[in-house]
Design an enzyme around this catalytic site. Structure first.
Site, short mmCIF file in Angstrom:
data_model
loop_
_atom_site.label_atom_id
_atom_site.label_comp_id
_atom_site.label_asym_id
_atom_site.label_seq_id
_atom_site.Cartn_x
_atom_site.Cartn_y
_atom_site.Cartn_z
CG HIS A 64 -1.88 1.00 1.41
ND1 HIS A 64 -1.59 2.27 1.81
CD2 HIS A 64 -3.22 0.96 1.22
CE1 HIS A 64 -2.72 2.98 1.87
NE2 HIS A 64 -3.72 2.20 1.51
CB CYS A 77 -3.66 3.39 -1.49
SG CYS A 77 -4.81 4.73 -1.21
CG ASP A 82 0.80 -2.09 6.25
OD1 ASP A 82 -0.13 -2.09 7.08
OD2 ASP A 82 0.70 -1.58 5.12
CD GLN A 109 -6.79 -4.35 4.28
OE1 GLN A 109 -7.68 -5.11 4.67
NE2 GLN A 109 -7.02 -3.11 3.93
CE LYS A 117 -7.14 0.10 6.44
NZ LYS A 117 -7.78 0.35 5.14
#
Ligand code: PMP
Length: 413
Positions: free
Chosen positions: A125, A369, A203, A206, A229
């Site tokens: 991303h 993104c 990261d 998600q 999220k």
């Protein structure tokens, strides 16, 4: 081996019981953009705003004490959820984006020398690309990209080749692609990076809604995620860091709370985590994040995982059967999260999402993104349906049916 009681879960999320337009119920397939919020999170935010809307840390009155306690409790919950003993290693930020910017800028500024390398992948991303570009430009470091296999999987051979000259100082990888749902082999990535003396940032924006992340067991240096999220509020996220790094890092924002002492020309930084939390934080949102973590932990993680696995398997089956629909990434769902990126012949993803919206179906369209990934795919944009624990196979059938009728509508024209 209990099954997830999806109807009970759905009742926790107010929009799922609503109609988006008269007679049109919501079918929400955009949880990868932001997840819906359960009643317990909404209530925690409301309670803070209604009952103890005071500032944290500074007050010596009862409302401020209540706010501070709830705020710091949220930090403890996050730490525990990530497998971390010391809550001071949990820094509240505005979200994943700010968390990665903080790590890249503050850690990178003293760690990178000209010619050092930062390893990213084509799956990332923009939030896990641009901050590294910025610090690379500032320090003379360079970016290197792990290529993907023909199936768009993270290629560990490509990864290995990037270490040939011994210059890699940082490996930053997503835990789950927000476009294809592919999960890079983070354990193996972390192990190999560590062996070669590189640091690792995950990261988890998600992945965290779908699988547990134990940053200590994984032995990663940094991890970032966003509350919104994982069924929490917007406006808050987390940077986890190993203490040695956080101690060595300079703060990026100066102001109140991050200092112990201020003189006219100089200041002495506060202890962790305050050093990185200048100014009044998003108090209600942090407390809401605490409630979101409680919500996640109260679920039967195995049952959720089985349910989400069934959803992604079903989605591949029924969406893959729509004429002209191409799923991005591997056909097999093993190792994938509940995200389906796709294109439909003869339609633009934006038109598709507008047409689906007429039936109350929310998907996302665009480059998500992740422009380098779309460049790699040779397409400017894609459509994305993403699922969470509150989705059902029946809803996915409705999505597939709607896509099928859009396709035949367009053919008739
Ligand atoms: N990384 C990934 C993989 C994401 O999916 C997102 C959100 N789309 C981000 C980072 C950025 O998160 P936020 O916008 O909440 O800062």
């Amino acid at each position: 081996d209990l099954e997830l009681d999806v109807e009970r879960v759905r009742a926790d999320f107010p929009p799922l019981g609503e109609e988006v337009r008269p007679g049109v119920p919501l079918r929400y397939f955009d949880s990868a953009a932001t997840a819906l919020k359960p009643r317990s999170v909404i209530e925690a935010v409301r309670a803070c705003m209604a009952e103890y809307p005071a500032n944290v840390h500074r007050g010596l009155h009862v409302l401020s004490e209540r706010a501070t306690e709830a705020f710091e409790n949220a930090r403890i919950k996050v730490a525990r959820h990530l497998g971390v003993d010391d809550p001071a290693q949990v820094i509240f930020t505005r979200g994943t984006t700010e968390a990665i910017n903080l790590a890249a800028r503050s850690w990178g500024r003293h760690a990178f020398r000209p010619g050092d390398a930062i390893v990213l992948s084509e799956l990332e991303h923009h939030a896990n690309i641009v901050p590294w570009q910025m610090i690379a430009r500032e320090t003379g470091a360079e970016l290197r990209y792990v290529e993907l296999t023909d199936d768009l999987e993270y290629d560990l051979d490509s990864f290995d080749r990037l270490f040939d000259d011994g210059r890699v100082r940082m490996v930053a990888t997503t835990g789950m692609s927000n476009v294809t749902g592919i999960r890079p082999p983070v354990e193996e990535i972390a192990r190999r990076a560590r062996e070669r003396g590189a640091r690792v940032l995950i990261d988890a924006a998600q992945s965290l809604a779908h699988e547990r992340l134990d940053v200590v067991a994984l032995d990663v240096d940094f991890a970032a995620f966003s509350a919104h999220k994982v069924f929490g509020p917007t406006g808050v996220g987390v940077l986890y860091g190993k203490r040695e790094h956080l101690e060595a890092m300079e703060p990026v924002l100066g102001g109140g709370n991050m200092v112990l002492r201020v003189e006219r020309e100089t200041a002495v930084w506060n202890e962790l985590p305050d050093k990185f939390e200048a100014g009044t934080p998003p108090i209600a949102e942090v407390i809401g994040l605490g409630a979101a973590i409680d919500y996640l932990e109260a679920l039967d993680a195995e049952a959720v995982a089985r349910h989400e696995r069934a959803l992604i398997d079903h989605a591949h089956e029924v969406l893959g059967a729509v004429e002209g629909l191409r799923i991005l990434g591997p056909a097999a769902t093993a190792g994938k999260g509940p995200i389906v990126g796709f294109t439909l012949d003869g339609t633009h993803p934006h038109d598709l999402s507008h047409l689906l919206d007429r039936s109350g179906i929310a998907i996302r369209a665009g480059h998500h993104c992740a422009m380098p990934l779309h460049t790699r795919l040779g397409i400017p944009a894609s459509a994305r349906a993403s699922f969470a624990l509150y989705n059902t196979a029946d809803e996915i059938d409705q999505l597939a049916a709607a896509l099928g009728s859009i396709k035949s509508l367009l053919r008739r024209r």
